[in-house]
Motif scaffolding. Structure first.
Motif, mmCIF file in Angstrom:
data_model
loop_
_atom_site.group_PDB
_atom_site.id
_atom_site.type_symbol
_atom_site.label_atom_id
_atom_site.label_comp_id
_atom_site.label_asym_id
_atom_site.label_seq_id
_atom_site.Cartn_x
_atom_site.Cartn_y
_atom_site.Cartn_z
ATOM 1 N N SER A 1 4.027 -1.838 -4.284
ATOM 2 C CA SER A 1 3.507 -0.805 -5.173
ATOM 3 C C SER A 1 2.157 -0.394 -4.603
ATOM 4 O O SER A 1 1.554 -1.140 -3.817
ATOM 5 C CB SER A 1 3.328 -1.351 -6.592
ATOM 6 N N PRO A 2 1.632 0.762 -4.996
ATOM 7 C CA PRO A 2 0.362 1.229 -4.423
ATOM 8 C C PRO A 2 -0.788 0.226 -4.532
ATOM 9 O O PRO A 2 -1.638 0.173 -3.644
ATOM 10 C CB PRO A 2 0.058 2.501 -5.215
ATOM 11 N N ASP A 3 -0.846 -0.584 -5.569
ATOM 12 C CA ASP A 3 -1.954 -1.524 -5.747
ATOM 13 C C ASP A 3 -1.676 -2.916 -5.188
ATOM 14 O O ASP A 3 -2.532 -3.799 -5.306
ATOM 15 C CB ASP A 3 -2.307 -1.636 -7.238
ATOM 16 N N ASP A 4 -0.523 -3.142 -4.576
ATOM 17 C CA ASP A 4 -0.185 -4.463 -4.048
ATOM 18 C C ASP A 4 -0.909 -4.744 -2.735
ATOM 19 O O ASP A 4 -1.080 -3.855 -1.901
ATOM 20 C CB ASP A 4 1.321 -4.576 -3.779
ATOM 21 N N ASN B 1 -0.831 -6.475 1.002
ATOM 22 C CA ASN B 1 0.272 -6.558 1.967
ATOM 23 C C ASN B 1 1.045 -7.861 1.882
ATOM 24 O O ASN B 1 2.201 -7.931 2.255
ATOM 25 C CB ASN B 1 -0.242 -6.374 3.392
#
Length: 103
Positions: free
Chosen positions: A69-72, A74
């Motif tokens: 998701s965008p806030d995860d 790597n």
């Protein structure tokens, strides 16, 4: 690279992993073969990160896909789905499950 387990299942598989800098950049494919050596193709047309084979039987292979998701970070994708690929008629693979979004 991972490969099918011992024995001689009807549906053989290999997990080919590329190189990258972080987990999110390492992409891979799952390739399918018959036990007579015929190449059947890849699980998906696109390579994906965080892909793993999590189960197999004589005629099926289950693949887990994970994606960010965008806030995860790597290291830690929060999304996952499973697709089971079943060999039908000796030369056709039928998928069942949810594929990840296209890269």
């Amino acid at each position: 690279m991972g490969i099918s387990s011992d024995g001689c299942p009807s549906l053989e598989w290999a997990h080919a992993t590329g190189t990258g800098i972080q987990n999110g950049t390492v992409q891979s494919h799952v390739l399918f073969f018959t036990n007579t050596g015929s190449y059947l193709g890849t699980a998906t047309s696109d390579a994906y990160s965080y892909t793993s084979v999590v189960g197999a039987s004589d005629d099926s292979v289950t693949v887990r896909y994970r994606w960010l998701s965008p806030d995860d970070a790597n290291c830690c994708p929060s999304n996952e789905s499973y697709v089971t690929f079943t060999l039908v008629g000796g030369n056709t693979i039928v998928p069942d499950g949810q594929f990840p979004p296209r890269p």
